[in-house]
Scaffold this motif. Structure first.
Motif, PDB file in Angstrom:
ATOM      1  N   GLU A 114      17.108 -10.819  -5.323  1.00  0.00           N
ATOM      2  CA  GLU A 114      16.325 -10.061  -6.294  1.00  0.00           C
ATOM      3  C   GLU A 114      14.813 -10.112  -6.047  1.00  0.00           C
ATOM      4  N   ALA A 115      14.310 -11.338  -5.846  1.00  0.00           N
ATOM      5  CA  ALA A 115      12.868 -11.500  -5.658  1.00  0.00           C
ATOM      6  C   ALA A 115      12.407 -10.704  -4.438  1.00  0.00           C
ATOM      7  N   GLY A 116      13.166 -10.820  -3.372  1.00  0.00           N
ATOM      8  CA  GLY A 116      12.833 -10.099  -2.148  1.00  0.00           C
ATOM      9  C   GLY A 116      12.925  -8.595  -2.341  1.00  0.00           C
ATOM     10  N   GLU A 117      13.897  -8.171  -3.114  1.00  0.00           N
ATOM     11  CA  GLU A 117      14.099  -6.749  -3.384  1.00  0.00           C
ATOM     12  C   GLU A 117      12.872  -6.158  -4.085  1.00  0.00           C
ATOM     13  N   LYS A 118      12.341  -6.912  -5.025  1.00  0.00           N
ATOM     14  CA  LYS A 118      11.142  -6.463  -5.751  1.00  0.00           C
ATOM     15  C   LYS A 118       9.957  -6.289  -4.800  1.00  0.00           C
ATOM     16  N   GLU A 119       9.774  -7.289  -3.975  1.00  0.00           N
ATOM     17  CA  GLU A 119       8.692  -7.280  -3.000  1.00  0.00           C
ATOM     18  C   GLU A 119       8.846  -6.057  -2.092  1.00  0.00           C
ATOM     19  N   GLN A 120      10.088  -5.797  -1.702  1.00  0.00           N
ATOM     20  CA  GLN A 120      10.363  -4.691  -0.791  1.00  0.00           C
ATOM     21  C   GLN A 120      10.015  -3.355  -1.446  1.00  0.00           C
ATOM     22  N   GLN A 121      10.320  -3.275  -2.750  1.00  0.00           N
ATOM     23  CA  GLN A 121       9.983  -2.029  -3.451  1.00  0.00           C
ATOM     24  C   GLN A 121       8.465  -1.807  -3.486  1.00  0.00           C
ATOM     25  N   ARG A 122       7.733  -2.900  -3.617  1.00  0.00           N
ATOM     26  CA  ARG A 122       6.265  -2.765  -3.586  1.00  0.00           C
ATOM     27  C   ARG A 122       5.805  -2.267  -2.217  1.00  0.00           C
ATOM     28  N   ASN A 124       7.433  -0.480  -0.170  1.00  0.00           N
ATOM     29  CA  ASN A 124       7.814   0.924  -0.074  1.00  0.00           C
ATOM     30  C   ASN A 124       6.829   1.816  -0.828  1.00  0.00           C
ATOM     31  N   GLN A 125       6.460   1.365  -2.033  1.00  0.00           N
ATOM     32  CA  GLN A 125       5.541   2.122  -2.874  1.00  0.00           C
ATOM     33  C   GLN A 125       4.189   2.341  -2.186  1.00  0.00           C
ATOM     34  N   ILE A 126       3.643   1.247  -1.673  1.00  0.00           N
ATOM     35  CA  ILE A 126       2.335   1.329  -1.014  1.00  0.00           C
ATOM     36  C   ILE A 126       2.411   2.290   0.174  1.00  0.00           C
ATOM     37  N   ALA A 127       3.481   2.136   0.983  1.00  0.00           N
ATOM     38  CA  ALA A 127       3.618   2.969   2.176  1.00  0.00           C
ATOM     39  C   ALA A 127       3.780   4.442   1.805  1.00  0.00           C
ATOM     40  N   LYS A 128       4.630   4.695   0.804  1.00  0.00           N
ATOM     41  CA  LYS A 128       4.859   6.094   0.388  1.00  0.00           C
ATOM     42  C   LYS A 128       3.557   6.740  -0.081  1.00  0.00           C
ATOM     43  N   GLN A 129       2.837   6.002  -0.947  1.00  0.00           N
ATOM     44  CA  GLN A 129       1.592   6.557  -1.476  1.00  0.00           C
ATOM     45  C   GLN A 129       0.599   6.869  -0.374  1.00  0.00           C
ATOM     46  N   ALA A 130       0.564   5.986   0.635  1.00  0.00           N
ATOM     47  CA  ALA A 130      -0.427   6.159   1.699  1.00  0.00           C
ATOM     48  C   ALA A 130       0.110   7.027   2.833  1.00  0.00           C
ATOM     49  N   ILE A 132       2.372   6.170   4.983  1.00  0.00           N
ATOM     50  CA  ILE A 132       2.629   5.360   6.179  1.00  0.00           C
ATOM     51  C   ILE A 132       4.137   5.348   6.457  1.00  0.00           C
ATOM     52  N   ARG A 133       4.553   5.742   7.639  1.00  0.00           N
ATOM     53  CA  ARG A 133       5.976   5.625   7.997  1.00  0.00           C
ATOM     54  C   ARG A 133       6.236   4.203   8.453  1.00  0.00           C
ATOM     55  N   LEU A 134       7.311   3.618   7.924  1.00  0.00           N
ATOM     56  CA  LEU A 134       7.614   2.207   8.163  1.00  0.00           C
ATOM     57  C   LEU A 134       8.907   2.011   8.934  1.00  0.00           C
ATOM     58  N   ILE A 135       8.918   0.991   9.795  1.00  0.00           N
ATOM     59  CA  ILE A 135      10.181   0.456  10.331  1.00  0.00           C
ATOM     60  C   ILE A 135      10.291  -0.975   9.826  1.00  0.00           C
ATOM     61  N   GLY A 136      11.449  -1.344   9.280  1.00  0.00           N
ATOM     62  CA  GLY A 136      11.670  -2.684   8.773  1.00  0.00           C
ATOM     63  C   GLY A 136      11.617  -2.682   7.270  1.00  0.00           C
ATOM     64  N   VAL A 202      13.611   0.286   4.649  1.00  0.00           N
ATOM     65  CA  VAL A 202      12.896   0.621   3.414  1.00  0.00           C
ATOM     66  C   VAL A 202      12.377   2.055   3.471  1.00  0.00           C
ATOM     67  N   ASP A 203      12.010   2.500   4.648  1.00  0.00           N
ATOM     68  CA  ASP A 203      11.554   3.891   4.779  1.00  0.00           C
ATOM     69  C   ASP A 203      12.363   4.603   5.861  1.00  0.00           C
ATOM     70  N   THR A 204      12.138   4.249   7.104  1.00  0.00           N
ATOM     71  CA  THR A 204      12.848   4.926   8.189  1.00  0.00           C
ATOM     72  C   THR A 204      14.288   4.433   8.248  1.00  0.00           C
ATOM     73  N   GLU A 205      15.205   5.367   8.113  1.00  0.00           N
ATOM     74  CA  GLU A 205      16.614   5.007   8.093  1.00  0.00           C
ATOM     75  C   GLU A 205      17.260   5.275   9.445  1.00  0.00           C
TER      76      GLU A 205
END
Lengths: 721, 721
Positions: A114-122, A124-130, A132-136, A202-205
């Motif tokens: 759960e804790a990690g999941e929350k962090e991951q959502q953050r 994702n949020q930052i990357a989406k807003q900016a 930024i395409r992410l791997i990992g 989290v972003d690139t599938e």
């Protein structure tokens, strides 16, 4: 991620960056942030590299920067060589810097709970807003061998391979397994152009990477290791495009077993979906499903010959009788055909091999070919290359010592190049005996050399299947099931199980043939209806609360006259009420008694990953014992429907078997497409639809019984025009 | 060869000779007769070696003799390094010298056709008369690594292996394939004690060698490569003894496919027998059938751990999530069980692995175990070693660097030695990653280390099956089907097809339940008989010449009263006469109409290799479409009959499935044993017996129809008391 046509172009910054920032760059040789820089330099990466480290001036001869914000130029890709705790901060800086993409290696996100999941959502949020395409996160990185982008810390992946034929992309949901596959491929003289570990996606599938490779003109084969696909409908679309382009997608899908599937779900943190449905989806789309990394390597090597087998008829050429037999066993086990050679071919070969050899199929050149007289390989090949009844020629070994300047080798290669036969050298997997000196030369000329431990025959079967699917796709004009216009309306209660007659009414709406039937509210009504329908009839209680009518003794078959009907009617009503006193009873359904036929089942289930899925199976007790079923995700194309039928092990029974009449397949195809149309229109509302049995006759099918369960969570919904 | 209890003792001269004569010995280093002597000397052979060559004084430091007749001492074994043309002459001299055994390498005998066959018969004759035991001709020779008898010219077999654990005998019908297996085994750190290439088997057959190894106390596992067994009933007896001794026989039987089977027949020059029957024989006797040399190696390595799995419940321990999933898939595909661990076990393991690991099954120790903290392997093993719900523990890799002095390794091995769990290290098959430094030490302590390309899970499944069979054999008192005493007599015409009622009479003799029936010669008789039997009845024409009564419309089911019977009787007679005007018609068979039940088929065929073979299959159209059949060679034991039933894919239907009633299996077992008794009594006379269908009910079975075809070549024979 919403699927957008051109989103794959954004990945260009990931795979072909002009400038890199390395967050967590380090002068310490044992640290990731150092190994990575060295790996990039050794790989010959052409773009700019900006190490980020506030405490150091320079690393490996490159100037350091305290923060990405200090880098003077644009940054295409930021590589995060930092722990999970420093990711958010780094990413926020990247956002301010307008960095275009990032790779995050760190573990400690959704995979730890759960804790990690929350962090991951953050993240994702930052990357989406900016943007930024992410791997990992939680990945081992990416490799693009064409530009030296060795953006990985895995020691198994460093160094650009020497092999110049690099046209195979590889994407993996397991870092470790991916690295092992990469190494195994290299050990078998196969080099990838891309290696992509997608981690937690989290972003690139997974399918985003496939999409990128699909559009990459240097990639001839797309391969991957998959545990659970998040966007199966996108994958379906991509696979269709790949088939149009003759760019095969070969995927090792793990989790066939119960335990494996559970572990996969836990490993990727996502629903894994039913494995049988993956099977269906892959068949539907021409994705080649393999069971091991060996198949990825062998299939790819076969495909890189740039020939497709034109059929299944296989000739085996061997220098060992025993080996020939084994290879024949293997070919037949995998569905290839080892037919006797025709007399003319046989004679022509016999003239060119020792008298104690054999020109049966397998053709035994005898140990002389292996030991003293390798030229024995030439003449039989010449004969087979011109045999119209042969599609594939397999050599179980090859002269070990022939080098490029050997005239026999040149002759061998020339013959191979000038025939459309698919030619494979499948050697015995012994150190020192599996790779002839000329292996690279042979492969450059389109003749794959594959040791037996890579299971080349199994891979060859898959290439034959791919070839058939490719040809079929070229010919077919593939439309998914057409919309059906409907007139009436029906209301469905969420969570409700419909009575048989209600379910049958819906089938009627879609033009699916059902039994003649009527609901009788009284005995006299039943008598009238039976007269209209014609005896013999069937009586069944009609109640949503009594789906299992046999258990309730609330069904009577083969009622042949009014007297019998009168006796039975009240009994059924009584039994039903006793079975479930609270059941709402719509009446007694009076139906025509159908003659015997072949019983099949057609069903729809709503899978959490795939959405509505269509199932076809042989009916009765056999469907479960023999598990003779086929699955496809909705909507179906006509060809999907045909393949679902042909795929059944019991297909010969439908085709007419041992004196039985064949049945027309068209009504089954038609029913599948209509069910598919219903599933496409109201897929969200359907929890489960079962037409069981659908009775198949010589010229028609009739749905003899049906059950429909509505999804719990949906509102009352209207079905109709 | 007639099977004599002690004939294997004669082979002692072949495998443990005190003195050797080398016919065709040569001073020329490139000649077989020289290479062989060097091979023997280098192997450290302890006995006397006498080179035979009239033109040379000494070879490799050994005195030469002009002929075997000149050798001053007795000769145990003569090795023929001469061409086919010199074999007869040499053998005649050996006969005069009273040489006890011989190996003949030369090709040019039965494998080249008629002329060679004749020559081979002469060889056989001379040897038989002189009491010389032969290996060959057309073989690559034999090896006994325990006494340095490297009696082979194959370069792959020279040099006694260093590995001291040599307790695996290997016998092969293909020289080349055998040599390759020997080399592959050595490359996987497995050494054979015997290697025997039997060639054309003119005297010593495949099963003779198995018999020798069975009685050899240094051999723990007997392995072989087989194309066609000449003495299947001898092999059956030997396999039973081997099972009693817990000495597994593991055989790669080639020729599963049509083409492979034909090629095998051509290769060995003998009938190959139906492959499905081999399957039956092997299951019947506990012979482990494998499909590749890999399985021979992997199975043997597993067995040499000297532990047998106590069940199928398997725990997987991995350092890679992906690899764990794949191994779980593989285990379930091969019938092992990957159950969730119980809560206590799970908690105990969770306390000893990283938080981002997993204590599901597979247990994921995470990459930390592979990279930085190999001690992670210890605690989970401790927990599993004491888990009563676990039978097998599989590690998908092992710390590569642990050496014998490492305390963790010692601890690991101690735990393994003190548990009855079967423990396997099944590594990823990559060069440099598959064989940990401690592999030999682990194996010496009963922990096999097998790279994945040898398919250890497939082999493990076979070990589990062997273990089950071994335990069953220990418990069971295995008698073959008892003689049945019979009263009446029947006469059978050679080549005749019996009418249904004649066939049913024979079934009656053996106490097999048939339908109530009577032959009516007139309509009135039929009416009387129907009254006695009770309506509804069935009418069938009874004629040996009309076996397919449905095709002739000479059968009517479900006749419910006299009126219907009267109408039908004449029609059937008419149809039968029209269908075959020349048919001898015994009358119309009036039979009880049997209620519906589950239909199975019981059959006997007379196989050219195996003799009478019993078949059981699911009835109707399904038997052919699903090929759901099981075979055993006659006579059956009770356990054979039980296993035939359990082996059917449709067994769940018999056991009661989804609300269907189960049927009692005892009557099916009983019928199979009675059919077996008939087949044993009159096997030679039976060409084909088909009870189709045998209808199975809750408490009984009834043979509803039967057909018996008598062998052509036999004289009229009496069946009876």
């Amino acid at each position: 991620m919403v699927y957008q046509e051109e989103s794959y172009l954004e990945l260009e910054n990931l795979f072909n960056p002009q400038s890199l920032a390395i967050l967590g760059a380090s002068g310490n040789k044992n640290k990731l942030g150092n190994m990575l820089i060295k790996s990039l330099i050794e790989g010959g990466f052409k773009g700019e590299i900006y190490p980020i480290n506030p405490k150091t001036e320079s690393i490996e001869g490159l100037d350091c920067f305290a923060s990405v914000l200090d880098v003077p130029t644009e940054i295409d890709l930021a590589i995060f060589c930092v722990g999970a705790d420093k990711v958010i901060n780094g990413l926020q800086e990247c956002a301010r810097k307008n960095v275009k993409s990032a790779i995050i290696y760190a573990s400690g996100f959704s995979e730890i709970g759960e804790a990690g999941e929350k962090e991951q959502q953050r993240v994702n949020q930052i990357a989406k807003q900016a943007g930024i395409r992410l791997i990992g996160p939680n990945c081992v990185g990416i490799v693009n061998t064409s530009n030296g982008l060795m953006a990985t810390f895995s020691p198994g992946l460093t160094g650009v391979p020497e092999n110049k034929q690099r046209e195979v992309g590889f994407v993996t949901q397991s870092g470790a397994f991916g690295v092992l596959t990469y190494i195994a491929a290299a050990q078998n003289r196969l080099s990838f152009n891309y290696f992509v570990s997608v981690g937690n996606e989290v972003d690139t599938e997974f399918s985003d990477v496939i999409e990128y490779m699909l559009h990459d003109s240097n990639t001839s084969v797309i391969s991957g290791y998959l545990e659970g696909e998040k966007s199966p409908h996108k994958l379906r679309q991509l696979a269709k495009q790949a088939l149009d382009k003759n760019k095969p997608i070969v995927i090792m899908k793990a989790g066939r077993s119960n335990a494996g599937s559970k572990a996969a779900a836990s490993h990727t943190g996502s629903l894994a979906g039913s494995d049988k449905i993956y099977d269906g989806l892959f068949k539907q789309t021409g994705i080649i499903r393999v069971d091991d990394y060996e198949d990825i390597i062998a299939f790819t090597k076969l495909f890189l010959s740039k020939k497709l087998p034109t059929g299944k008829n296989t000739a085996i050429v061997t220098s060992s009788g025993g080996r020939g037999i084994n290879e024949a066993d293997r070919c037949e086990a995998f569905g290839l055909k080892i037919n006797p050679l025709n007399e003319k071919v046989k004679k022509d070969i016999e003239q060119n091999i020792p008298s104690y050899g054999s020109a049966l199929n397998p053709i035994d050149l005898t140990a002389a070919a292996a030991v003293s007289n390798p030229e024995l390989y030439i003449e039989p090949l010449k004969v087979l290359a011109n045999d119209p009844e042969t599609d594939i020629i397999i050599f179980t070994e090859f002269p070990m010592g022939w080098t490029e300047d050997n005239p026999s080798l040149k002759e061998f290669v020339d013959i191979c190049r000038n025939t459309d036969k698919f030619i494979l050298i499948a050697t015995f997997p012994l150190e020192g005996m599996s790779i002839p000196k000329s292996a690279d030369y042979l492969e450059q000329n389109g003749i794959p050399v594959i040791p037996g431990d890579l299971n080349p025959i199994r891979a060859l079967k898959k290439l034959v299947q791919y070839s058939e699917k490719y040809e079929k796709n070229k010919r077919a004009n593939e439309q998914t099931s057409p919309k059906i216009s409907r007139k009436n309306e029906l209301q469905l209660q969420p969570g409700a199980t419909l009575s048989e007659s209600q379910a049958a009414d819906i089938l009627d709406l879609y033009g699916i043939q059902t039994t003649k039937r009527a609901i009788a509210l009284s005995l006299d009504e039943a008598v009238n209806q039976a007269n209209t329908i014609g005896y013999p009839v069937v009586l069944k209680v009609d109640s949503p609360e009594i789906p299992h009518k046999t258990d309730a003794h609330a069904i009577a078959l083969n009622i042949s006259n009014e007297q019998q009907l009168r006796k039975t009617f009240n009994q059924i009503l009584k039994n039903a009420k006793e079975y479930n006193p609270d059941a709402q009873i719509n009446g007694i359904s009076v139906q025509e008694m159908l003659p015997e036929g072949i019983e099949v089942i057609v069903g729809v289930t709503n899978d959490s990953v795939f959405g509505p899925v269509i199932m076809l199976g042989l009916g009765g007790v056999f469907v479960e014992v023999f598990q003779d079923t086929s699955f496809r995700i909705a909507p179906l194309t006509r060809n999907d429907a045909i393949e679902m039928i042909e795929e059944l092990q019991s297909f010969p029974i439908l085709k007419g078997f041992r004196g039985r009449d064949s049945v027309a397949l068209e009504p089954i195809i038609d029913t599948l497409l209509k069910v598919s149309a219903f599933a496409s229109d109201y897929g969200d509302a359907i929890k489960e639809l079962d037409i069981n049995p659908l009775i198949v006759y010589e010229n028609k099918v009739v749905a003899a019984d049906a059950m429909l369960v509505v999804q719990d969570s949906k509102k009352v919904l209207k079905i109709g025009g």
